[in-house]
Write a protein that holds these residues in place. Structure first.
Motif, PDB file in Angstrom:
ATOM      1  N   VAL A 142       0.754  -1.277   0.019  1.00 12.51           N
ATOM      2  CA  VAL A 142      -0.094   0.064  -0.128  1.00 12.51           C
ATOM      3  C   VAL A 142       0.937   1.313  -0.007  1.00 12.51           C
ATOM      4  O   VAL A 142       0.677   2.318  -0.553  1.00 12.51           O
ATOM      5  N   TYR A 143       2.084   1.203   0.648  1.00 11.77           N
ATOM      6  CA  TYR A 143       3.032   2.424   0.848  1.00 11.77           C
ATOM      7  C   TYR A 143       3.523   2.593  -0.418  1.00 11.77           C
ATOM      8  O   TYR A 143       3.910   3.723  -1.010  1.00 11.77           O
ATOM      9  N   LEU A 145       2.313   1.712  -3.397  1.00  7.80           N
ATOM     10  CA  LEU A 145       1.488   2.161  -4.304  1.00  7.80           C
ATOM     11  C   LEU A 145       1.345   3.886  -4.344  1.00  7.80           C
ATOM     12  O   LEU A 145       1.262   4.467  -5.322  1.00  7.80           O
ATOM     13  N   TYR A 146       1.238   4.283  -3.052  1.00  7.38           N
ATOM     14  CA  TYR A 146       1.090   5.655  -2.922  1.00  7.38           C
ATOM     15  C   TYR A 146       2.530   6.071  -3.211  1.00  7.38           C
ATOM     16  O   TYR A 146       2.663   7.333  -3.749  1.00  7.38           O
ATOM     17  N   ASN A 149       2.808   6.880  -7.035  1.00  5.04           N
ATOM     18  CA  ASN A 149       1.969   8.030  -7.308  1.00  5.04           C
ATOM     19  C   ASN A 149       2.595   9.198  -7.188  1.00  5.04           C
ATOM     20  O   ASN A 149       2.264  10.251  -7.585  1.00  5.04           O
ATOM     21  N   PRO A 166      -5.819  -1.773  -1.705  1.00  4.49           N
ATOM     22  CA  PRO A 166      -7.029  -1.166  -1.384  1.00  4.49           C
ATOM     23  C   PRO A 166      -8.140  -1.860  -1.759  1.00  4.49           C
ATOM     24  O   PRO A 166      -8.277  -2.702  -2.458  1.00  4.49           O
ATOM     25  N   ASN A 247      -4.499   4.904   6.380  1.00  2.17           N
ATOM     26  CA  ASN A 247      -3.559   4.884   5.134  1.00  2.17           C
ATOM     27  C   ASN A 247      -4.208   4.044   4.054  1.00  2.17           C
ATOM     28  O   ASN A 247      -3.655   4.281   2.933  1.00  2.17           O
ATOM     29  N   LYS A 250      -6.443   6.212   2.188  1.00  3.32           N
ATOM     30  CA  LYS A 250      -5.579   7.279   1.160  1.00  3.32           C
ATOM     31  C   LYS A 250      -5.234   6.688   0.129  1.00  3.32           C
ATOM     32  O   LYS A 250      -5.179   7.577  -1.126  1.00  3.32           O
ATOM     33  N   THR A 251      -5.301   5.362  -0.357  1.00  2.00           N
ATOM     34  CA  THR A 251      -4.861   4.640  -1.507  1.00  2.00           C
ATOM     35  C   THR A 251      -6.325   4.196  -2.343  1.00  2.00           C
ATOM     36  O   THR A 251      -6.141   3.579  -3.236  1.00  2.00           O
ATOM     37  N   SER A 252      -7.459   4.460  -1.735  1.00  2.64           N
ATOM     38  CA  SER A 252      -8.581   3.925  -2.165  1.00  2.64           C
ATOM     39  C   SER A 252      -8.969   4.376  -3.543  1.00  2.64           C
ATOM     40  O   SER A 252      -8.784   5.610  -3.882  1.00  2.64           O
ATOM     41  N   MET A 254      -6.693   3.961  -6.026  1.00  3.62           N
ATOM     42  CA  MET A 254      -5.377   4.267  -6.575  1.00  3.62           C
ATOM     43  C   MET A 254      -4.929   3.201  -7.389  1.00  3.62           C
ATOM     44  O   MET A 254      -5.152   2.106  -7.075  1.00  3.62           O
TER      45      MET A 254
END
Length: 323
Positions: A142-143, A145-146, A149, A166, A247, A250-252, A254
């Motif tokens: 997840v980290y 992925l963010y 971006n 996500p 957290n 925040k990536t929903s 993405m």
């Protein structure tokens, strides 16, 4: 009735006494162990925002892999030593211990995905790498992925080892989700009261039962034990646990940018337990040429028993990209 109440009070008093005694002994031993950790180390410290992140660099290959741990791993460098050594035959591998983990400093900064990603990026810049692959396990997916971006122009690709994604919360069985949420708090209670220390003492063989013991020196084994009994699930780690829902949100929606190849290595155990586990991962890939998903026999901690397969698959995949 009075006799029953009296016996109950006696039992409760004994239990509370044992807990208080264990807590006191734990606090005293932690003071001793923290002093030991000041003089027994591994890796190298990288200054980041007034704190220090501990990393270990293996190999000298042209392609660089930044290896990131799952949530709550005690000593990521020691945990991934075996896999890092296998990958280091062809790559430069940098294993990172985020703030609060292993021998890295703790921090009072909220463990939001923004702060975690910013600190990681600064750490990588300080090490001098401008192009690299991210490789992450569990929540690090997840980290990453963010991160992709935010700093996608620096990434050559992402490699995920049974990563979080996500939307997974809606697919995980409720009992698994509740157990996952409660486990850090239960373990922290056991640690604070000395129960964790006692269980490790009673069953010492399980301290390094994941197969990494052959990769560690006697000193590193001691460091691993001291970190588990006095640094594990510290306030920084628990703040990350508290911020997990934020957290994830925040990536929903993405996805990885279409310029970033993605390799997902998934655990067959989770593909059987979690509906559409493979589909959830496929949904966040947009690159169409080199993306690949492979399911390996095993549980969530694939790197414990599938290190050779992971290293071989990564080597072949990166080789296709670099042609």
């Amino acid at each position: 009735l009075v006799a029953h109440i009296f016996r109950l009070l006696v039992v409760l008093t004994v239990i509370i006494g044992i807990i208080l005694a264990g807590t006191l002994i734990q606090a005293l031993l932690c003071c001793f162990e923290r002093n030991k950790l000041k003089n027994n180390t591994y890796g190298q410290l990288v200054p980041v925002d007034g704190k220090h992140i501990n990393v270990e660099v293996k190999g000298n290959g042209k392609q660089v892999i930044i290896l990131l741990p799952g949530r709550g791993i005690v000593n990521p460098i020691l945990e991934f030593r075996s896999l890092a050594n296998m990958l280091a035959q062809h790559f430069t591998v940098v294993t990172v211990e985020p703030l609060g983990y292993g021998l890295s400093d703790e921090t009072g900064e909220e463990r939001t995905i923004e702060n975690i990603v910013k600190e990681l990026h600064e750490c990588i810049k300080k090490l001098g790498y401008s192009r690299y692959f991210l490789m992450g396990h569990s929540i690090s997916g997840v980290y990453a992925l963010y991160y992709a971006n935010c700093y996608g122009d620096e990434l050559e690709g992402f490699i995920g080892i049974d990563t979080s994604v996500p939307g997974m919360e809606q697919n995980i069985p409720e009992v698994m989700q509740k157990a996952e949420d409660m486990l850090p708090y239960i373990t922290r209670f056991k640690q604070k009261t000395g129960m964790l220390r006692l269980s490790l003492w009673l069953n010492q063989r399980k301290q390094t039962s994941n197969g990494t013991e052959k990769q560690l020196t006697d000193c590193e084994k001691k460091i691993q034990k001291w970190c588990m009994t006095c640094r594990w699930l510290n306030k920084t780690m628990m703040n990350e646990v508290k911020n997990t829902s934020y957290n994830m949100e925040k990536t929903s929606g993405m996805k990885f940018p279409d310029c970033i190849p993605v390799l997902f290595l998934l655990a067959r155990r989770n593909t059987e337990l979690i509906p559409d586990w493979e589909g959830l991962h496929r949904d966040i890939i947009t690159e169409q040429v080199f993306n690949h998903i492979e399911v390996l026999d095993g549980d969530h901690y694939l790197y414990h028993g599938k290190g050779k397969e992971i290293a071989a698959t990564v080597g072949d995949w990166v080789g296709r990209i670099r042609r």
